[in-house]
Design an enzyme around this catalytic site. Structure first.
Site, mmCIF file in Angstrom:
data_model
loop_
_atom_site.group_PDB
_atom_site.id
_atom_site.type_symbol
_atom_site.label_atom_id
_atom_site.label_comp_id
_atom_site.label_asym_id
_atom_site.label_seq_id
_atom_site.Cartn_x
_atom_site.Cartn_y
_atom_site.Cartn_z
ATOM 1 N N HIS B 125 -31.281 75.316 -44.679
ATOM 2 C CA HIS B 125 -32.530 75.030 -45.403
ATOM 3 C C HIS B 125 -32.234 75.249 -46.892
ATOM 4 C CE1 HIS B 125 -36.648 75.898 -46.820
ATOM 5 N NE2 HIS B 125 -37.077 75.306 -45.731
ATOM 6 N N ASP B 205 -30.249 83.613 -41.567
ATOM 7 C CA ASP B 205 -31.585 83.104 -41.845
ATOM 8 C C ASP B 205 -32.280 82.918 -40.496
ATOM 9 O OD1 ASP B 205 -33.809 81.543 -42.193
ATOM 10 O OD2 ASP B 205 -32.821 80.042 -43.454
ATOM 11 N N GLN B 208 -36.335 80.370 -38.163
ATOM 12 C CA GLN B 208 -36.664 79.559 -36.979
ATOM 13 C C GLN B 208 -36.240 80.230 -35.683
ATOM 14 O OE1 GLN B 208 -38.497 76.948 -37.088
ATOM 15 N NE2 GLN B 208 -38.445 76.527 -39.287
ATOM 16 N N LYS B 231 -44.249 81.986 -39.625
ATOM 17 C CA LYS B 231 -43.734 81.102 -38.581
ATOM 18 C C LYS B 231 -43.826 81.761 -37.205
ATOM 19 C CE LYS B 231 -40.502 78.877 -41.764
ATOM 20 N NZ LYS B 231 -40.915 77.498 -42.000
ATOM 21 N N CYS B 373 -36.664 70.058 -46.111
ATOM 22 C CA CYS B 373 -35.968 70.975 -47.011
ATOM 23 C C CYS B 373 -34.522 71.160 -46.590
ATOM 24 C CB CYS B 373 -36.641 72.340 -47.070
ATOM 25 S SG CYS B 373 -38.216 72.299 -47.883
HETATM 26 C C1 LIG Z 1 -34.443 77.755 -41.456
HETATM 27 C C2 LIG Z 1 -35.423 78.081 -42.540
HETATM 28 N N1 LIG Z 1 -35.048 78.877 -43.548
HETATM 29 C C3 LIG Z 1 -35.890 79.216 -44.523
HETATM 30 C C4 LIG Z 1 -37.176 78.758 -44.561
HETATM 31 C C5 LIG Z 1 -38.046 79.158 -45.703
HETATM 32 O O1 LIG Z 1 -39.068 79.976 -45.289
HETATM 33 P P1 LIG Z 1 -40.226 80.408 -46.294
HETATM 34 O O2 LIG Z 1 -40.701 79.141 -46.941
HETATM 35 O O3 LIG Z 1 -41.243 81.029 -45.413
HETATM 36 O O4 LIG Z 1 -39.648 81.357 -47.274
HETATM 37 C C6 LIG Z 1 -37.614 77.910 -43.541
HETATM 38 C C7 LIG Z 1 -38.960 77.336 -43.497
HETATM 39 O O5 LIG Z 1 -39.608 76.960 -44.417
HETATM 40 C C8 LIG Z 1 -36.720 77.567 -42.516
HETATM 41 O O6 LIG Z 1 -37.090 76.759 -41.527
#
Ligand SMILES: Cc1ncc(COP(=O)(O)O)c(C=O)c1O
Lengths: 170, 415
Positions: B125, B205, B208, B231, B373
């Site tokens: 991401h 990370d 998910q 999430k 993203c």
């Molecule tokens: C794999 C992954 N990493 C990071 C993020 C970023 O999360 P956040 O926007 O809640 O900081 C997301 C989702 O937006 C994600 O799916």
């Protein structure tokens, strides 16, 4: 069978123009040209204008993107050919109103609507704020070309920023 | 793999599911972006403001003590939920993104020097790419990227090669546990073992992963683990950074301010102990407290049952596509890893995902269309984006059927 309400945005004319865009070609020695992009959908296009005095003799584009942006570019090029620069700028204003103002609250007059002709198929876009940028990308790019600022039109800046559907999260 | 036995009751827990969208019942299949919130979470926020609102860690008065206890209870709950050794290893952040930035700007600034490398993967991401690019620019390090194959599986042989070749230079490996764009579950336990054999720390990370699979940071032995409350049925604006205590002790503070200090004079400031050293200023107190309610909610349903429910829906969708001549012709799944979460990412002929998304929205169906993203993932496949249906515990087989009907409608419009 297509549900009726699906048709108001993706009318046959829009689908047709997106599938078979008109004036989708390069003009070799354009009077002016500009590039535009819409990061949300990844739409990218280059617009070419051939002026004769103040009149748009030829107008074309190349690019890729979603159906709304491609159809809008295609229909705009057909619509503006042989109009003057000033007319094009005026029509941009009207078109912008068409795609941003909610139908019932629209300030466009009947004669404005008549003026827009076929372009009225884009009125459904106003219900989808996140897609306004797609419909107006070609127009913004044209204005940049005509005003002679070689800068790249992006729907992420300037006047076009709409209230919702901006970022691309998650 | 089966539908959760309490699905009716579960749906009733989510008031938003009664929404109608343009006259149609909402079908929410964008859960990888954010999940909806159960009553238990919404009510917990309300209760906080009605009965407990006060700043934490500061007052000696009744309300402040109550708020502090509730806040710290969430820390303990999170610790147990992800199997950390101590609540001191749990830092509250604004979300996954802030957690990664925190590690980049503290651990990274401390340990990464010119000529060093950060190793990530091609399926990250943006929030697990850009903070490392910023760090690399700041210190003169380079970003090394492990590719994935046509199925969306990490090329492990390449991983092995890189960590062997650059063992000295790689100062951190930052990998997604589960890919949001492909659904791939990475073999993180094995990768961490290999990294540790070369003495390279690993950040996962887990944005998910935590909502869909049991995570045990101790068993994984990861050095850092980050995720977002929103999430996993919790509120937005709250996230968790787990870090091994030794790292937290070593890392300099991220932001300065109240709460993160133990004493301040104009000559010298000493920092609070971990994890408070990393929690400057008044946090999202109600959000953190409501995260406890969200985790309790998930535990009450059972994470394994949730996962089984979501996988049942994924299989139903996959089979429906296979069994349908028209869909089979146009639908191309993107990301077909053997180990996959309940994320169905796909293209639909040459129809732009945003056009399909808008038409589905017209039918009350919320799916995600775009690059999620994860632009490098889209570039890998040479596409502008995908459509993505991602499941949560409140989704139903009927909703999957509605999506199938919706896809037919999209094809009909563009025929
Ligand atoms: C794999 C992954 N990493 C990071 C993020 C970023 O999360 P956040 O926007 O809640 O900081 C997301 C989702 O937006 C994600 O799916």
């Amino acid at each position: 069978m297509i549900q009726d309400d699906l048709k108001d945005l993706y009318q046959e004319m829009i689908v047709d123009h997106s599938r078979h865009p008109r004036n989708c070609r390069k003009i070799e020695h354009p009077t002016c040209a500009a590039a535009g992009n819409n990061p949300l959908c990844g739409d990218q296009l280059t617009l070419y204008v051939q002026l004769e005095g103040d009149r748009i003799r030829d107008l074309s584009f190349e690019g890729k993107g979603c159906a709304i942006s491609m159809a809008s570019a295609s229909m705009m090029t057909e619509y503006l050919k042989n109009r003057t620069k000033q007319e094009a700028l005026n029509h941009f204003e009207k078109f912008h109103q068409l795609v941003t103002e909610d139908g019932s609250a629209s300030t466009l007059s009947d004669s404005d609507l008549e003026l827009l002709g076929k372009l009225r198929v884009f009125s459904g876009v106003s219900e989808f704020p996140s897609r306004v940028k797609c419909a107006s990308l070609a127009w913004h790019t044209l204005v940049n070309a005509l005003r002679g600022n070689g800068e790249i039109a992006t729907t992420e800046s300037g006047t076009e920023v709409v209230a919702s559907g901006q970022g691309d999260h998650s | 793999m089966s539908i959760h036995p309490n699905i009716k009751k579960i749906r009733a827990d989510f008031p938003i599911l009664e929404t109608s969208v343009r006259g149609k019942p909402l079908i929410y299949l964008d859960n990888a972006a954010t999940t909806q919130k159960p009553r238990q979470v919404i009510e917990r926020i309300q209760k906080y403001y009605q009965e407990e609102n006060a700043n934490i860690h500061r007052g000696v008065h009744y309300l402040s003590e109550r708020a502090t206890i509730a806040y710290e209870n969430t820390r303990k709950k999170v610790q147990k939920f992800i199997g950390a050794e101590s609540p001191k290893e749990i830092v509250f952040t604004r979300g996954t993104t802030e957690g990664i930035n925190l590690v980049a700007q503290t651990f990274g600034r401390l340990r990464v020097k010119a000529g060093d490398q950060i190793l990530i993967s091609e399926m990250e991401h943006h929030s697990n790419i850009v903070p490392w690019q910023l760090l690399c620019e700041q210190v003169g390090a380079t970003l090394n990227v492990i590719p994935f194959d046509f199925k969306g599986e990490l090329m492990e042989a390449e991983f092995d090669r890189q960590i062997e070749r650059y063992a000295e230079n790689i100062k951190l490996i930052a990998l997604t546990h589960v890919s949001n764009a492909l659904g791939t579950i990475n073999p993180v336990e094995r990768l961490i073992q290999k990294a540790h054999a070369e003495e390279i720390p690993v950040l996962l990370d887990g944005a998910q992963a935590v909502p869909h699979l049991p995570v045990d940071v101790k068993k994984l032995d990861c050095d850092f683990y980050v995720f977002s409350a929103h999430k996993i049925y919790g509120p937005t604006g709250v996230g968790v950074l787990y870090a091994k205590k030794q790292w937290l002790e070593e890392m300099p503070p991220y932001q300065g301010g109240g709460d993160m200090i133990s004493s301040v004079t104009f000559k010298k400031t000493t920092y609070n102990e971990v994890p408070y050293k990393f929690e400057a200023g008044t946090p999202n107190i109600e959000g953190v407290i409501a995260l406890e309610a969200a985790l309790d909610y998930v535990s009450s349903l059972g994470l394994e049952k949730i996962a089984a429910h979501e996988m049942a829906l994924l299989k139903q969708l996959e089979q429906a596509v296979q069994a349908d001549a028209k869909l089979k012709e146009f639908v191309r799944p993107v990301g077909t890893a053997k180990e996959k979460a309940a994320v169905y990412s796909f293209t639909l002929g040459d129809i732009h995902p945003h056009d399909a998304g808008t038409i589905l929205d017209r039918m009350g169906i919320a799916v995600r269309g775009g690059h999620h993203c994860a632009q490098p993932v889209m570039d890998h496949f040479g596409i502008p984006g995908t459509l993505r249906a991602s499941f949560a515990v409140y989704n139903t087989p009927e909703e999957v059927n509605a999506l199938v009907t919706g896809l037919h409608q999209v094809l009909e419009v563009f025929k």
